[in-house]
Design a protein around this motif. Structure first.
Motif, mmCIF file in Angstrom:
data_model
loop_
_atom_site.group_PDB
_atom_site.id
_atom_site.type_symbol
_atom_site.label_atom_id
_atom_site.label_comp_id
_atom_site.label_asym_id
_atom_site.label_seq_id
_atom_site.Cartn_x
_atom_site.Cartn_y
_atom_site.Cartn_z
ATOM 1 N N GLU A 1 0.866 -1.068 0.041
ATOM 2 C CA GLU A 1 -0.070 -0.082 0.100
ATOM 3 C C GLU A 1 0.800 1.276 0.050
ATOM 4 O O GLU A 1 1.606 1.397 0.926
ATOM 5 N N LEU A 2 0.763 2.092 -0.973
ATOM 6 C CA LEU A 2 1.413 3.225 -1.293
ATOM 7 C C LEU A 2 0.569 4.443 -1.402
ATOM 8 O O LEU A 2 0.255 4.991 -2.363
ATOM 9 N N GLY A 3 0.173 5.047 -0.127
ATOM 10 C CA GLY A 3 -0.829 6.048 -0.400
ATOM 11 C C GLY A 3 -2.036 5.739 -0.970
ATOM 12 O O GLY A 3 -2.953 5.086 -0.264
ATOM 13 N N ASN A 4 -2.146 6.394 -2.086
ATOM 14 C CA ASN A 4 -3.587 6.404 -2.808
ATOM 15 C C ASN A 4 -3.577 5.207 -3.900
ATOM 16 O O ASN A 4 -4.267 5.073 -4.622
ATOM 17 N N GLN A 5 -2.663 4.264 -3.769
ATOM 18 C CA GLN A 5 -2.578 3.013 -4.899
ATOM 19 C C GLN A 5 -1.865 1.783 -4.124
ATOM 20 O O GLN A 5 -1.271 2.123 -3.060
ATOM 21 N N PHE A 6 -2.171 0.781 -4.570
ATOM 22 C CA PHE A 6 -1.326 -0.421 -4.417
ATOM 23 C C PHE A 6 -0.108 -0.707 -5.471
ATOM 24 O O PHE A 6 -0.450 -0.471 -6.611
ATOM 25 N N LEU A 7 0.930 -1.235 -5.169
ATOM 26 C CA LEU A 7 1.991 -1.734 -6.015
ATOM 27 C C LEU A 7 2.261 -3.100 -5.957
ATOM 28 O O LEU A 7 2.536 -3.703 -4.763
ATOM 29 N N PHE A 8 2.318 -4.060 -6.974
ATOM 30 C CA PHE A 8 2.401 -5.119 -7.191
ATOM 31 C C PHE A 8 4.045 -5.271 -6.898
ATOM 32 O O PHE A 8 4.601 -4.672 -7.604
ATOM 33 N N ARG A 9 4.385 -6.184 -5.873
ATOM 34 C CA ARG A 9 6.090 -6.421 -5.886
ATOM 35 C C ARG A 9 6.378 -7.800 -6.199
ATOM 36 O O ARG A 9 5.459 -8.829 -5.780
ATOM 37 N N TRP A 10 7.432 -8.202 -7.049
ATOM 38 C CA TRP A 10 7.973 -9.477 -7.016
ATOM 39 C C TRP A 10 8.701 -9.747 -5.529
ATOM 40 O O TRP A 10 9.051 -9.075 -5.114
ATOM 41 N N PRO A 11 8.680 -11.247 -5.335
ATOM 42 C CA PRO A 11 9.428 -11.791 -4.112
ATOM 43 C C PRO A 11 10.869 -11.093 -4.094
ATOM 44 O O PRO A 11 11.391 -11.363 -5.057
ATOM 45 N N MET A 12 11.228 -10.789 -3.047
ATOM 46 C CA MET A 12 12.786 -10.237 -2.930
ATOM 47 C C MET A 12 13.886 -11.353 -2.502
ATOM 48 O O MET A 12 14.911 -11.320 -2.797
#
Length: 212
Positions: A119-130
């Protein structure tokens, strides 16, 4: 024997679908999301060690733990240890280590597919596993279940140093529905309705990093 959980089986049709969704403005948001879901399930289904048992339970189980819980090793169950480890692995994202996070995972024999959203403020960001350890930890958690009744999907919410976990059994899941739809619904349930930013198709270099 454990195979690498990041060995991807390339699906040309799924890649083409996602590429089309990226390149053509006349593709609807739903079609883009559908294309990404196809690619995600086809190319991110991870190989891992097998597990026995069938999943036929209607019950949903949930749990809440603190990342700072200092239980003794003796009192801590294997599942609790793995859940805490999963939280630590999600925090290894060097760009977004502390942002509220949803991990939605689908598991079965020899397979784990995970989706991570920040969750980044006013949006969601899909992330690959680190860290490739995440897939192993998820499979170990799935295999640690007692008895023959196994959940097949889980949602893991991490925020403010604590995590909530919910498990879903096959009888609770609509087989006609994409897992990406369930993950997006979980995002809305926990964090509200916001746009989701998905990444572009991985480059050849990215795919090589996963062991192709």
């Amino acid at each position: 024997m454990i195979a690498s959980p990041f060995r991807l089986d390339t699906c040309s049709n799924a890649l083409a679908a996602w590429t089309a969704g990226q390149q053509h403005d006349d593709i609807s948001d739903d079609e883009r999301r559908r294309a990404f879901s196809i690619w995600l399930r086809s190319d991110r289904l991870s190989s891992a060690r097998s597990a026995d048992g069938q999943t036929v339970d209607r019950k949903r189980k949930s749990a809440n733990f603190s990342m700072n819980d200092r239980k003794s090793v003796v009192a801590e169950t294997e599942s609790e240890r793995l859940l805490k480890e999963i939280g630590g692995l999600l925090m290894e994202d060097s760009e977004y280590p502390l942002e509220p996070t949803l991990l939605y995972a689908q598991l079965d024999r020899n397979m784990v597919a995970e989706s991570i959203f920040k969750e980044l403020g006013n949006q969601f960001l899909f992330r690959w596993p680190m860290n490739e350890r995440l897939s192993y930890a998820l499979l170990e958690l799935w295999e640690a279940q007692d008895g023959q009744d196994r959940w097949s999907e889980m949602e893991y919410v991490l925020r403010d140093g604590q995590f909530d976990v919910a498990y879903f059994h096959p009888d609770e899941i609509d087989p006609q529905e994409d897992v990406i739809e369930r993950s997006e619904r979980a995002l809305q349930r926990h964090f509200g309705e916001k746009p989701i930013v998905y990444p572009p198709l991985p480059t050849d270099d990215d795919l090589q990093n996963y062991g192709l």
